[in-house]
Design a protein around this motif. Sequence first.
Motif, mmCIF file in Angstrom:
data_model
loop_
_atom_site.group_PDB
_atom_site.id
_atom_site.type_symbol
_atom_site.label_atom_id
_atom_site.label_comp_id
_atom_site.label_asym_id
_atom_site.label_seq_id
_atom_site.Cartn_x
_atom_site.Cartn_y
_atom_site.Cartn_z
ATOM 1 N N ASP A 7 -4.615 6.275 -0.475
ATOM 2 C CA ASP A 7 -3.934 5.134 -0.910
ATOM 3 C C ASP A 7 -3.970 4.585 -1.945
ATOM 4 O O ASP A 7 -5.399 4.747 -2.403
ATOM 5 N N THR A 28 -3.176 0.468 -3.880
ATOM 6 C CA THR A 28 -2.502 -0.781 -3.734
ATOM 7 C C THR A 28 -1.688 -0.964 -5.075
ATOM 8 O O THR A 28 -2.195 -1.067 -6.079
ATOM 9 N N ASP A 60 -7.422 4.578 -5.078
ATOM 10 C CA ASP A 60 -8.637 4.885 -4.376
ATOM 11 C C ASP A 60 -9.340 5.869 -5.390
ATOM 12 O O ASP A 60 -8.690 6.928 -5.713
ATOM 13 N N TYR A 105 -9.335 1.158 -2.420
ATOM 14 C CA TYR A 105 -8.150 0.504 -3.052
ATOM 15 C C TYR A 105 -7.832 -0.805 -2.684
ATOM 16 O O TYR A 105 -7.055 -1.550 -3.363
ATOM 17 N N THR A 106 -8.579 -1.328 -1.740
ATOM 18 C CA THR A 106 -8.288 -2.643 -1.044
ATOM 19 C C THR A 106 -9.139 -3.824 -1.852
ATOM 20 O O THR A 106 -9.070 -4.809 -1.429
ATOM 21 N N SER A 164 -3.379 13.482 -0.141
ATOM 22 C CA SER A 164 -2.882 12.222 -0.622
ATOM 23 C C SER A 164 -4.021 10.942 -0.433
ATOM 24 O O SER A 164 -4.616 10.893 0.373
ATOM 25 N N ALA A 168 1.282 5.703 -0.582
ATOM 26 C CA ALA A 168 0.112 6.779 -0.798
ATOM 27 C C ALA A 168 0.657 7.848 -1.794
ATOM 28 O O ALA A 168 1.509 8.087 -2.050
ATOM 29 N N VAL A 171 0.962 -1.102 -0.020
ATOM 30 C CA VAL A 171 -0.030 -0.055 0.139
ATOM 31 C C VAL A 171 0.919 1.167 0.020
ATOM 32 O O VAL A 171 1.904 1.474 0.734
#
Length: 283
Positions: free
Chosen positions: A39, A41, A94, A70-71, A37, A28, A26
């Motif tokens: 996050d 992946t 994200d 983003y996960t 900012s 930024a 992960v």
Amino acid sequence: MNKVRAFWIVLALLFSSPVWAFQSRVVAIPSAAMRQSFDATVVLPDDYARGNHTRRYPVIYVLHGSGGDYTDWTSNSRIGRLADRYHVILVMPDGGHESWYIDSPFNRDSQYETYVGNEVVAWADAHLRTIATKQGRAITGLSMGGFGALRIALDRPETFGAAGSISGAVDPRACEDEPGIAHVFGDPARHASYWNRNAIIVRARDFERDHIDLTIDCGVSDDFVSSNRTLHQRLVELGVPHDYAERTGGHTWAYWSNAIRYQVLFFANAFRRNGGYQQSTRA
């Protein structure tokens, strides 16, 4: 079965089975457009770290859907294995819960097209060993992310050589009841012209001009299948080369985690065909 034979069978299975050693991290990524900012992946193939350290890799940007983050892709699918299989970098930024990946004229704090299409790409090229040409970049996403991927690619044909959509909301006009969409598209009655001109279906002719390797798919039980069929038919009428598929399934992770395998294969073939796997010894 005796113990010696069992040992050799287990050993053979271990060495014949694929070993997935991709790296997921992960990071930024700053946005000047939104003054903060976010996050993201990043998945690197196994040979990125242990192979030739001058080798560069094509990148596939994979966008999440409405309400996601983003996960989502790494939490709900085995997408990381595809980085190893096809020797690509995967970047999953994200995109906000209801940004639709546009630079909203109605919400100045929601400038996600610039963020994903410009700033995330620039960050990746600056911090990773990417092949920094359109022939080495692809972008796709699911649902809202499918809309975003196609729109970003249409607006940046010099940046992305390939684009895809999985269960894409290719006509936002059919999503007026989606919570939060009016915050970025404006009121659908008062700003109908904005909604109309931003529908991917309306912009289908732009694909004819931009020569983007294009893949679109949708589940036959998905509420968006009708608009995807309309887009497909329009592209056929215009003579725009593209890959289109409908498979069993609905608007679910069971469908998306299967579909992404076909899309990454499509992009890998496009990279090979267009020179997107060319290696560089540039530092």
